[in-house]
Scaffold this motif. Sequence first.
Motif, mmCIF file in Angstrom:
data_model
loop_
_atom_site.group_PDB
_atom_site.id
_atom_site.type_symbol
_atom_site.label_atom_id
_atom_site.label_comp_id
_atom_site.label_asym_id
_atom_site.label_seq_id
_atom_site.Cartn_x
_atom_site.Cartn_y
_atom_site.Cartn_z
ATOM 1 N N PRO A 120 0.829 -1.214 0.000
ATOM 2 C CA PRO A 120 0.000 0.000 0.000
ATOM 3 C C PRO A 120 0.861 1.260 0.000
ATOM 4 O O PRO A 120 1.894 1.320 0.663
ATOM 5 N N GLY A 121 0.436 2.241 -0.776
ATOM 6 C CA GLY A 121 1.204 3.474 -0.897
ATOM 7 C C GLY A 121 2.155 3.458 -2.067
ATOM 8 O O GLY A 121 2.846 4.447 -2.329
ATOM 9 N N SER A 122 2.231 2.326 -2.787
ATOM 10 C CA SER A 122 3.053 2.233 -3.990
ATOM 11 C C SER A 122 2.305 1.381 -5.009
ATOM 12 O O SER A 122 1.191 0.933 -4.763
ATOM 13 N N ARG A 123 2.944 1.137 -6.157
ATOM 14 C CA ARG A 123 2.340 0.281 -7.175
ATOM 15 C C ARG A 123 2.952 -1.118 -7.192
ATOM 16 O O ARG A 123 2.667 -1.902 -8.088
ATOM 17 N N GLN A 124 3.776 -1.425 -6.208
ATOM 18 C CA GLN A 124 4.438 -2.730 -6.162
ATOM 19 C C GLN A 124 3.420 -3.829 -5.823
ATOM 20 O O GLN A 124 2.854 -3.840 -4.731
ATOM 21 N N GLN A 125 3.206 -4.763 -6.751
ATOM 22 C CA GLN A 125 2.326 -5.899 -6.500
ATOM 23 C C GLN A 125 2.843 -7.118 -7.255
ATOM 24 O O GLN A 125 3.522 -6.991 -8.276
ATOM 25 N N ALA A 126 2.484 -8.299 -6.758
ATOM 26 C CA ALA A 126 2.845 -9.555 -7.421
ATOM 27 C C ALA A 126 1.707 -10.552 -7.256
ATOM 28 O O ALA A 126 1.064 -10.600 -6.200
ATOM 29 N N ILE A 127 1.460 -11.346 -8.308
ATOM 30 C CA ILE A 127 0.398 -12.357 -8.292
ATOM 31 C C ILE A 127 0.951 -13.668 -8.833
ATOM 32 O O ILE A 127 1.557 -13.706 -9.906
ATOM 33 N N LEU A 128 0.717 -14.758 -8.088
ATOM 34 C CA LEU A 128 1.120 -16.100 -8.509
ATOM 35 C C LEU A 128 -0.121 -16.983 -8.524
ATOM 36 O O LEU A 128 -0.862 -17.040 -7.534
ATOM 37 N N THR A 129 -0.351 -17.679 -9.635
ATOM 38 C CA THR A 129 -1.513 -18.555 -9.768
ATOM 39 C C THR A 129 -1.098 -19.880 -10.392
ATOM 40 O O THR A 129 -0.366 -19.901 -11.382
ATOM 41 N N PHE A 130 -1.570 -20.987 -9.810
ATOM 42 C CA PHE A 130 -1.383 -22.323 -10.372
ATOM 43 C C PHE A 130 -2.741 -23.018 -10.318
ATOM 44 O O PHE A 130 -3.425 -22.942 -9.302
ATOM 45 N N GLY A 131 -3.129 -23.703 -11.382
ATOM 46 C CA GLY A 131 -4.437 -24.347 -11.353
ATOM 47 C C GLY A 131 -4.560 -25.480 -12.350
ATOM 48 O O GLY A 131 -3.808 -25.575 -13.320
ATOM 49 N N ARG A 132 -5.542 -26.353 -12.095
ATOM 50 C CA ARG A 132 -5.796 -27.473 -12.993
ATOM 51 C C ARG A 132 -7.245 -27.911 -12.841
ATOM 52 O O ARG A 132 -7.940 -27.532 -11.890
ATOM 53 N N ALA A 133 -7.695 -28.727 -13.783
ATOM 54 C CA ALA A 133 -9.035 -29.301 -13.751
ATOM 55 C C ALA A 133 -8.943 -30.770 -14.124
ATOM 56 O O ALA A 133 -7.944 -31.216 -14.710
ATOM 57 N N LEU A 134 -9.985 -31.535 -13.786
ATOM 58 C CA LEU A 134 -9.987 -32.952 -14.143
ATOM 59 C C LEU A 134 -10.005 -33.125 -15.656
ATOM 60 O O LEU A 134 -9.308 -33.966 -16.211
ATOM 61 N N ASP A 135 -10.809 -32.318 -16.340
ATOM 62 C CA ASP A 135 -10.907 -32.402 -17.795
ATOM 63 C C ASP A 135 -9.815 -31.572 -18.459
ATOM 64 O O ASP A 135 -9.239 -30.666 -17.849
ATOM 65 N N ASP A 136 -9.548 -31.885 -19.717
ATOM 66 C CA ASP A 136 -8.554 -31.133 -20.476
ATOM 67 C C ASP A 136 -8.971 -29.666 -20.566
ATOM 68 O O ASP A 136 -10.122 -29.356 -20.881
ATOM 69 N N VAL A 137 -8.036 -28.781 -20.287
ATOM 70 C CA VAL A 137 -8.294 -27.346 -20.355
ATOM 71 C C VAL A 137 -7.113 -26.668 -21.034
ATOM 72 O O VAL A 137 -5.956 -27.008 -20.772
ATOM 73 N N LYS A 138 -7.410 -25.713 -21.886
ATOM 74 C CA LYS A 138 -6.370 -24.883 -22.473
ATOM 75 C C LYS A 138 -6.433 -23.513 -21.817
ATOM 76 O O LYS A 138 -7.467 -22.842 -21.856
ATOM 77 N N VAL A 139 -5.352 -23.100 -21.171
ATOM 78 C CA VAL A 139 -5.273 -21.799 -20.508
ATOM 79 C C VAL A 139 -4.265 -20.952 -21.272
ATOM 80 O O VAL A 139 -3.072 -21.276 -21.297
ATOM 81 N N ASN A 140 -4.751 -19.888 -21.896
ATOM 82 C CA ASN A 140 -3.935 -19.096 -22.817
ATOM 83 C C ASN A 140 -3.318 -20.037 -23.857
ATOM 84 O O ASN A 140 -4.031 -20.634 -24.637
ATOM 85 N N ARG A 141 -2.025 -20.266 -23.828
ATOM 86 C CA ARG A 141 -1.408 -21.152 -24.829
ATOM 87 C C ARG A 141 -1.081 -22.538 -24.270
ATOM 88 O O ARG A 141 -0.421 -23.334 -24.929
ATOM 89 N N THR A 142 -1.540 -22.832 -23.050
ATOM 90 C CA THR A 142 -1.125 -24.056 -22.369
ATOM 91 C C THR A 142 -2.244 -25.087 -22.325
ATOM 92 O O THR A 142 -3.344 -24.796 -21.850
ATOM 93 N N ASN A 143 -1.970 -26.300 -22.808
ATOM 94 C CA ASN A 143 -2.900 -27.417 -22.667
ATOM 95 C C ASN A 143 -2.559 -28.190 -21.398
ATOM 96 O O ASN A 143 -1.406 -28.584 -21.197
ATOM 97 N N VAL A 144 -3.553 -28.402 -20.540
ATOM 98 C CA VAL A 144 -3.329 -29.085 -19.265
ATOM 99 C C VAL A 144 -4.197 -30.334 -19.214
ATOM 100 O O VAL A 144 -5.406 -30.272 -19.407
ATOM 101 N N ASN A 145 -3.574 -31.477 -18.937
ATOM 102 C CA ASN A 145 -4.300 -32.740 -18.821
ATOM 103 C C ASN A 145 -3.694 -33.540 -17.681
ATOM 104 O O ASN A 145 -2.545 -33.956 -17.756
ATOM 105 N N THR A 146 -4.462 -33.736 -16.595
ATOM 106 C CA THR A 146 -3.964 -34.503 -15.447
ATOM 107 C C THR A 146 -4.789 -35.747 -15.184
ATOM 108 O O THR A 146 -4.515 -36.483 -14.252
ATOM 109 N N ARG A 147 -5.806 -36.004 -15.994
ATOM 110 C CA ARG A 147 -6.702 -37.121 -15.685
ATOM 111 C C ARG A 147 -6.013 -38.478 -15.842
ATOM 112 O O ARG A 147 -6.483 -39.474 -15.320
ATOM 113 N N THR A 148 -4.897 -38.522 -16.588
ATOM 114 C CA THR A 148 -4.214 -39.797 -16.804
ATOM 115 C C THR A 148 -3.366 -40.209 -15.611
ATOM 116 O O THR A 148 -2.889 -41.330 -15.546
#
Length: 364
Positions: free
Chosen positions: A65-93
Amino acid sequence: MKKHIMRIMSRDDWKTKARFIKGRIDAFSRIFKSRKYEAPDDLFFAIEDLPLMGKEYWFLHFCTPGSRQQAILTFGRALDDVKVNRTNVNTRTKRAFDMLLSGIDCASVCWLYCEKKGKIVAIDSGVNLTLEGGAGKKMLKATGKTGTASIIGKYPHYHVQLKKGNKILLNAKVKPTNAGNPFEIIHMLNPPVLRGLGAEMVNYYFDFEGKIGGKNTSGRAYLQKVVAAMPLAPWNWVRIYFKSGASLDFFAAKTLEGSQQGIRVACVCFLEYKGKRIKLGCPRLESWLEGKERRWLLHAKGLYLALSSYAMHGFVMRSKTKFCYDEFLVEVKDFAAKINGKEITIDDVGAGCGIVEDAYGYLF
């Protein structure tokens, strides 16, 4: 005769699939009945064997607070195949045992804003997420092509690091806060419309010290883990931190697309001020472009919060349907709230900054 046999086989197949679907939905409730998540780390440091429509994700936000310094970290997955931006994610196997040994494939977006260099994206790709450690400290580590991120520790002390290549972009030591609740575990199980579905999440509210973009800084940290078996649907979320230690949180779930026109089906808003959590009813969030800047206004009777965005990063998720999720870093332009007849203004809470999430579309 053949047609009759085919109809019988189709009916049997349908029954088999129906039993399978019911079993996977029931498995979601069993996750929570068996695990119970008695301590917050039990949920945060866990990799689940996801049921039908299962999803899990980790979200970490650091703000000065009081500045513009910020950082965001996100990791995620789903049971079904999902494409997030340019990434294909498949963990059901992968089976649960295999996931513990070799990790899981996740989509990850990790980015930050530093005042000298502006917006920096460290990871926007697939990562391998591993869980290490035992009864003491545990570590989640995400390894991608362009960078790595790690969270190590034991409640209530953690060390979070984000690298792009070999360069450390975020190095933060997280510790208990004196402002507001330290954590909360939220259960959203068996909603009336979709029996057997729901979500469970843990939210940590911490202070941190360290570096963002190589600059020494300190501020507030928000760490979240969610495991769910339900569709992703439109929402807005606002989280603002003020220099005095006060914070404001707003969440609205919507049934229709559009950040302004959506019909809200759930809404909560509160201000944490001088150690008290004060409910602010159900305000309305409006947004518009002013030149190249996106402006936001959260308002209701007794509440006025004006925000201006200075950086944005978006997610597009595709899996038969399309879901968009935009993160805006914002700073407070003006604030006023009337609490029990007393007016609180920006002069009382100090400069503020934070995040606005605008999510629209559906992902089953």
